[in-house]
Design a protein around this motif. Structure first.
Motif, PDB file in Angstrom:
ATOM      1  N   ASN A  94      19.528 -10.926 -32.803  1.00  0.00           N
ATOM      2  CA  ASN A  94      20.007 -12.043 -31.982  1.00  0.00           C
ATOM      3  C   ASN A  94      19.150 -12.095 -30.725  1.00  0.00           C
ATOM      4  N   PRO A  95      18.434 -13.174 -30.486  1.00  0.00           N
ATOM      5  CA  PRO A  95      17.522 -13.212 -29.326  1.00  0.00           C
ATOM      6  C   PRO A  95      18.245 -13.130 -27.984  1.00  0.00           C
ATOM      7  N   ARG A  96      19.551 -13.449 -27.958  1.00  0.00           N
ATOM      8  CA  ARG A  96      20.278 -13.448 -26.690  1.00  0.00           C
ATOM      9  C   ARG A  96      20.809 -12.064 -26.320  1.00  0.00           C
ATOM     10  N   SER A  97      21.119 -11.241 -27.311  1.00  0.00           N
ATOM     11  CA  SER A  97      21.568  -9.875 -27.031  1.00  0.00           C
ATOM     12  C   SER A  97      21.635  -9.093 -28.329  1.00  0.00           C
ATOM     13  N   HIS A  98      21.030  -7.905 -28.318  1.00  0.00           N
ATOM     14  CA  HIS A  98      21.017  -7.077 -29.519  1.00  0.00           C
ATOM     15  C   HIS A  98      20.804  -5.626 -29.092  1.00  0.00           C
ATOM     16  N   ARG A  99      21.167  -4.697 -29.999  1.00  0.00           N
ATOM     17  CA  ARG A  99      20.927  -3.271 -29.746  1.00  0.00           C
ATOM     18  C   ARG A  99      19.711  -2.803 -30.539  1.00  0.00           C
ATOM     19  N   TYR A 100      18.930  -1.933 -29.891  1.00  0.00           N
ATOM     20  CA  TYR A 100      17.690  -1.450 -30.482  1.00  0.00           C
ATOM     21  C   TYR A 100      17.523   0.047 -30.191  1.00  0.00           C
ATOM     22  N   ARG A 101      16.602   0.661 -30.939  1.00  0.00           N
ATOM     23  CA  ARG A 101      16.069   1.973 -30.589  1.00  0.00           C
ATOM     24  C   ARG A 101      14.608   1.789 -30.192  1.00  0.00           C
ATOM     25  N   LEU A 102      14.228   2.425 -29.079  1.00  0.00           N
ATOM     26  CA  LEU A 102      12.854   2.367 -28.585  1.00  0.00           C
ATOM     27  C   LEU A 102      12.362   3.786 -28.352  1.00  0.00           C
ATOM     28  N   ARG A 103      11.182   4.096 -28.881  1.00  0.00           N
ATOM     29  CA  ARG A 103      10.604   5.421 -28.706  1.00  0.00           C
ATOM     30  C   ARG A 103       9.364   5.331 -27.813  1.00  0.00           C
ATOM     31  N   VAL A 104       9.268   6.279 -26.873  1.00  0.00           N
ATOM     32  CA  VAL A 104       8.096   6.411 -26.017  1.00  0.00           C
ATOM     33  C   VAL A 104       7.514   7.802 -26.252  1.00  0.00           C
ATOM     34  N   THR A 105       6.209   7.876 -26.518  1.00  0.00           N
ATOM     35  CA  THR A 105       5.543   9.139 -26.840  1.00  0.00           C
ATOM     36  C   THR A 105       4.318   9.280 -25.942  1.00  0.00           C
ATOM     37  N   TRP A 106       4.087  10.498 -25.456  1.00  0.00           N
ATOM     38  CA  TRP A 106       2.946  10.714 -24.562  1.00  0.00           C
ATOM     39  C   TRP A 106       2.317  12.078 -24.838  1.00  0.00           C
ATOM     40  N   GLY A 107       1.022  12.208 -24.465  1.00  0.00           N
ATOM     41  CA  GLY A 107       0.283  13.444 -24.693  1.00  0.00           C
ATOM     42  C   GLY A 107      -1.166  13.145 -25.037  1.00  0.00           C
ATOM     43  N   TRP A 108      -1.646  13.720 -26.165  1.00  0.00           N
ATOM     44  CA  TRP A 108      -3.014  13.581 -26.630  1.00  0.00           C
ATOM     45  C   TRP A 108      -3.996  14.160 -25.600  1.00  0.00           C
ATOM     46  N   GLY A 109      -5.225  13.743 -25.629  1.00  0.00           N
ATOM     47  CA  GLY A 109      -6.230  14.292 -24.732  1.00  0.00           C
ATOM     48  C   GLY A 109      -6.771  15.621 -25.236  1.00  0.00           C
ATOM     49  N   ARG A 110      -7.459  16.351 -24.363  1.00  0.00           N
ATOM     50  CA  ARG A 110      -8.095  17.623 -24.711  1.00  0.00           C
ATOM     51  C   ARG A 110      -7.076  18.755 -24.694  1.00  0.00           C
ATOM     52  N   LYS A 111      -7.087  19.565 -25.749  1.00  0.00           N
ATOM     53  CA  LYS A 111      -6.056  20.609 -25.839  1.00  0.00           C
ATOM     54  C   LYS A 111      -6.228  21.704 -24.802  1.00  0.00           C
ATOM     55  N   GLU A 112      -7.414  21.834 -24.213  1.00  0.00           N
ATOM     56  CA  GLU A 112      -7.612  22.876 -23.209  1.00  0.00           C
ATOM     57  C   GLU A 112      -7.321  22.375 -21.782  1.00  0.00           C
ATOM     58  N   ILE A 113      -6.934  21.095 -21.646  1.00  0.00           N
ATOM     59  CA  ILE A 113      -6.701  20.522 -20.318  1.00  0.00           C
ATOM     60  C   ILE A 113      -5.243  20.090 -20.205  1.00  0.00           C
ATOM     61  N   PRO A 114      -4.426  20.820 -19.441  1.00  0.00           N
ATOM     62  CA  PRO A 114      -3.039  20.398 -19.248  1.00  0.00           C
ATOM     63  C   PRO A 114      -2.960  19.160 -18.365  1.00  0.00           C
ATOM     64  N   VAL A 115      -1.997  18.310 -18.676  1.00  0.00           N
ATOM     65  CA  VAL A 115      -1.806  17.068 -17.919  1.00  0.00           C
ATOM     66  C   VAL A 115      -0.365  17.011 -17.424  1.00  0.00           C
ATOM     67  N   ASP A 116      -0.203  16.789 -16.128  1.00  0.00           N
ATOM     68  CA  ASP A 116       1.119  16.562 -15.539  1.00  0.00           C
ATOM     69  C   ASP A 116       1.439  15.070 -15.587  1.00  0.00           C
ATOM     70  N   TRP A 117       2.663  14.770 -16.027  1.00  0.00           N
ATOM     71  CA  TRP A 117       3.081  13.390 -16.174  1.00  0.00           C
ATOM     72  C   TRP A 117       4.279  13.096 -15.262  1.00  0.00           C
ATOM     73  N   ASP A 118       4.251  11.930 -14.642  1.00  0.00           N
ATOM     74  CA  ASP A 118       5.419  11.338 -13.987  1.00  0.00           C
ATOM     75  C   ASP A 118       5.588   9.953 -14.592  1.00  0.00           C
ATOM     76  N   ILE A 119       6.724   9.731 -15.251  1.00  0.00           N
ATOM     77  CA  ILE A 119       6.906   8.504 -16.027  1.00  0.00           C
ATOM     78  C   ILE A 119       8.237   7.858 -15.635  1.00  0.00           C
ATOM     79  N   ARG A 120       8.212   6.555 -15.584  1.00  0.00           N
ATOM     80  CA  ARG A 120       9.434   5.786 -15.312  1.00  0.00           C
ATOM     81  C   ARG A 120       9.491   4.617 -16.275  1.00  0.00           C
ATOM     82  N   LEU A 121      10.637   4.419 -16.902  1.00  0.00           N
ATOM     83  CA  LEU A 121      10.890   3.250 -17.741  1.00  0.00           C
ATOM     84  C   LEU A 121      11.987   2.437 -17.086  1.00  0.00           C
ATOM     85  N   SER A 122      11.768   1.128 -16.989  1.00  0.00           N
ATOM     86  CA  SER A 122      12.778   0.256 -16.383  1.00  0.00           C
ATOM     87  C   SER A 122      12.913  -1.031 -17.183  1.00  0.00           C
ATOM     88  N   LEU A 123      14.086  -1.643 -17.099  1.00  0.00           N
ATOM     89  CA  LEU A 123      14.397  -2.884 -17.797  1.00  0.00           C
ATOM     90  C   LEU A 123      14.633  -3.995 -16.786  1.00  0.00           C
TER      91      LEU A 123
END
Length: 502
Positions: A310-339
C-alpha cells in the motif's frame, strides 16, 4: 500452554580456558542480542592422544587451557551469576568434555552453581551430570565416530535431550546439508548426522551454537538456538530444554512454529489416523521456502506470496550492512539512520565476532582489534524515527568468511518516506520506493575501501508463511520436522514431533 520465544547461545569460548577475549566481554556482548548464553570452559579430555611426536602442540595447549579453567572456575561461575537477571538475561554455567570415542559434550546445570568434575567415559559423565541435575549436550556431531563425532551406539536421551547441529564447525543435520565441515578435524560422516540418529529411533532435539572462540556468544551467522518457554527464568528454560522445545538457527531471528494436533516441537504423541500439521513462520528477511519433512523426506513446501505494498502505509523489513575494505585495516564507524515519515517498529542487531573456532585460528593482530573494545558494535540511541550506532570492522577474511556487520529494521510508513543513512560523514538518502526489493551500495573512500549497503526493503508479508497439511500415517512412528530458508542464506531447523500410530 502458550510459550514465549527466547534466543540464546549455549556454546561459546574465551580466554577463560583457551581462546581470545575475556569473560566480561563475552557476557556484555551476549546481553546485546541474546536472552541467555553460556560461556563454556574447556575442561577435560580423558582419551586425549598421547603421541607427542604427532600431537605435542595439541596436547600442550589443551592441558594449559584445562589448567587455566580450573584455576578460574569459581570466578567464571560468579561472573555469570552477576550477569544474570531473570526476565532480562541469564547466563548458564557449563564446561566442555572432549572425547575421541564418544564425541565432545558440554555439561550444563540450571545454575547458578555447577561442580567441575571429570569422568573416564560417557557412562561416567552421565552419572556426574545426574548428580548435578544437569544435561550433557553433544556438539559438532557430524565428525566421524571415534574422531570426536557423536557415537550413536552410546547415546542416551535421558541426559542429552538435544544435540548441537550447527556452529562454526559446519552443519551436522544431514549428509547433504549446506555448510560442510571444513575444520582440520575432518569431513562430515553420514553415520554421525542428526538424520542418522533419528533413523535409529533416537528422540532428541536440535540447536545451533556458535562454538566461537573469541568472546562473542551469539555471533551472527555462526549459530544460535530458539527455545519456547513460559518465561525467562532458569526453571522455565530448563523445563523447555528437557521437553526439547528448542530449535536451531544460523543467525537471523526466524520465528518458526509447527504444531501437530496441538502438540509442540519435541512432543511425542499417539495418533492412529489422520494428523493435521500447522506451521507459522515469520522471517527476518524474504523467505525462500518452508519445508515440512516426514521421515526425512519433504512432503510439503510453502512459499510466500508476493504483494504490492500500500503506497500510503505499509510494514517492511530493511537491512543495512557495512564493512568490506582491507582486512588488515580496522575501520571505526558512526552510523545514523533516520526516517522522514512513518516509524521504526523494531530493530534487530546482526553483530558478529571474528570467525575463530580454535585458539590457533587467527593472527593476534586480527583478534586484538576486537579485544581492545568491550563492545565493538553497539546501538547508541533509538526512537521511532531514528537509530544511531557505532561499530568496528575489518575486511572479510576470505570470500567465505564475512566480517561485515548488520542491522535489520522493521519499518512502517508510506512509500515516499525518505530513509537517510549517515555514515562517517557521508550521507545517503533514498525513498522506500527506491529501496523496495533493491539494495544500494556505496564505497566511503573509493574502490577497495570500506563500504555500506542499504537495503533491500521487503514487505513483511514476503517474510511470512502460514500453512496447514493433513497427513496419513506412514509407519509405526512418523517423524515430522520443519526447515526454513531465507533468500539471504539464513536458515532455521526445528526439532521434530514424533507420532506413534498407537
Amino acid at each position: 500452554m502458550a510459550y514465549e520465544l527466547f534466543w540464546g547461545d549455549l556454546h561459546s569460548h574465551c580466554s577463560i580456558s583457551y581462546g581470545h577475549g575475556t569473560v566480561e566481554q563475552a557476557l556484555a556482548r551476549a546481553a546485546q542480542q541474546l536472552d541467555f548464553c553460556s560461556v563454556t570452559g574447556h575442561a577435560f579430555w580423558p582419551d586425549m592422544p598421547t603421541d607427542r611426536d604427532r600431537y605435542a602442540e595439541i596436547i600442550d595447549y589443551h592441558n594449559e587451557g584445562f589448567a587455566t579453567l580450573a584455576g578460574n572456575w569459581e570466578r567464571l561461575i560468579e561472573l555469570q551469576r552477576q550477569a544474570s537477571e531473570p526476565g532480562r538475561f541469564l547466563a548458564i554455567p557449563s564446561y566442555e568434555w572432549h572425547s575421541l570415542e564418544f564425541g565432545d559434550h558440554n555439561v550444563y546445570a540450571p545454575g547458578p552453581e555447577l561442580p567441575l568434575r571429570d569422568a573416564r567415559n560417557l557412562p561416567g559423565l552421565r552419572e556426574v551430570v545426574r548428580q548435578s541435575d544437569g544435561i550433557a549436550i553433544p556438539h559438532h556431531i557430524g565428525y566421524r565416530s571415534g574422531y570426536r563425532g557423536i557415537n550413536w551406539d552410546a547415546y542416551r536421551e535421558d541426559v542429552s535431550p538435544f544435540v548441537e547441529i550447527f556452529s562454526l564447525h559446519g552443519c551436522s543435520l544431514s549428509d547433504d546439508a549446506a555448510w560442510p565441515m571444513l575444520h582440520d578435524m575432518g569431513p562430515r560422516d553420514a553415520g554421525s548426522t542428526a538424520e542418522e540418529g533419528w533413523r535409529r529411533g533416537h528422540r532428541f532435539g536440535i540447536v545451533g551454537g556458535t562454538d566461537h572462540h573469541a568472546a562473542y556468544p551469539g555471533s551472527h551467522g555462526d549459530g544460535r538456538m530458539g527455545v519456547f518457554a513460559k518465561d525467562l527464568t532458569r526453571g522455565s528454560l530448563w523445563e523447555a530444554f528437557l521437553a526439547r522445545r528448542v530449535y536451531a538457527a544460523t543467525g537471523d531471528r526466524i520465528d518458526a512454529r509447527m504444531f501437530l494436533d496441538g502438540a509442540w516441537i519435541g512432543d511425542c504423541v499417539k495418533q492412529p489416523g489422520k494428523r493435521t500439521i500447522q506451521v507459522a513462520v515469520q522471517g527476518a528477511d524474504t523467505l525462500d521456502r518452508v519445508e515440512l519433512l516426514r521421515n526425512g523426506r519433504i512432503v510439503q513446501r510453502w512459499h510466500p506470496e508476493p504483494v504490492e505494498p500500500n503506497p500510503r502505509s505499509h510494514r517492511y523489513r530493511l537491512r543495512v550492512t557495512w564493512g568490506w575494505g582491507r582486512k588488515e585495516i580496522p575501520v571505526d564507524w558512526d552510523i545514523r539512520l533516520s526516517l522522514s515519515d512513518g516509524r521504526i517498529m523494531d530493530v534487530e542487531t546482526l553483530f558478529s565476532g571474528q570467525a575463530i573456532v580454535a585458539p590457533k585460528g587467527s593472527s593476534e593482530s586480527e583478534v586484538n582489534v576486537l579485544d581492545e573494545v568491550d563492545l565493538p558494535h553497539a546501538v547508541i540511541e533509538q526512537d521511532e524515527r531514528s537509530c544511531d550506532w557505532r561499530s568496528i570492522t575489518t575486511g572479510n577474511k576470505t570470500m567465505r568468511h564475512e566480517t561485515t556487520q548488520g542491522m535489520s529494521f522493521e519499518l512502517e510508513g508510506p512509500l515516499d518516506t525518505r530513509v537517510t543513512v549517515e555514515a562517517n560523514g557521508h550521507r545517503y538518502a533514498y525513498t522506500l520506493a527506491e529501496l523496495l526489493r533493491r539494495g544500494q551500495s556505496h564505497f566511503l573512500r573509493g574502490w577497495l575501501t570500506e563500504a555500506i549497503r542499504i537495503g533491500p526493503l521487503v514487505p513483511v508479508e514476503e517474510c511470512r508463511v502460514e500453512g496447514e497439511f493433513i497427513d496419513d500415517p506412514e509407519s509405526d512412528v512418523d517423524v515430522y520436522r520443519l526447515q526454513v530458508a531465507q533468500r539471504n542464506g539464513q536458515w532455521a531447523w526445528l526439532t521434530p514431533i514424533w507420532v506413534e500410530r498407537g
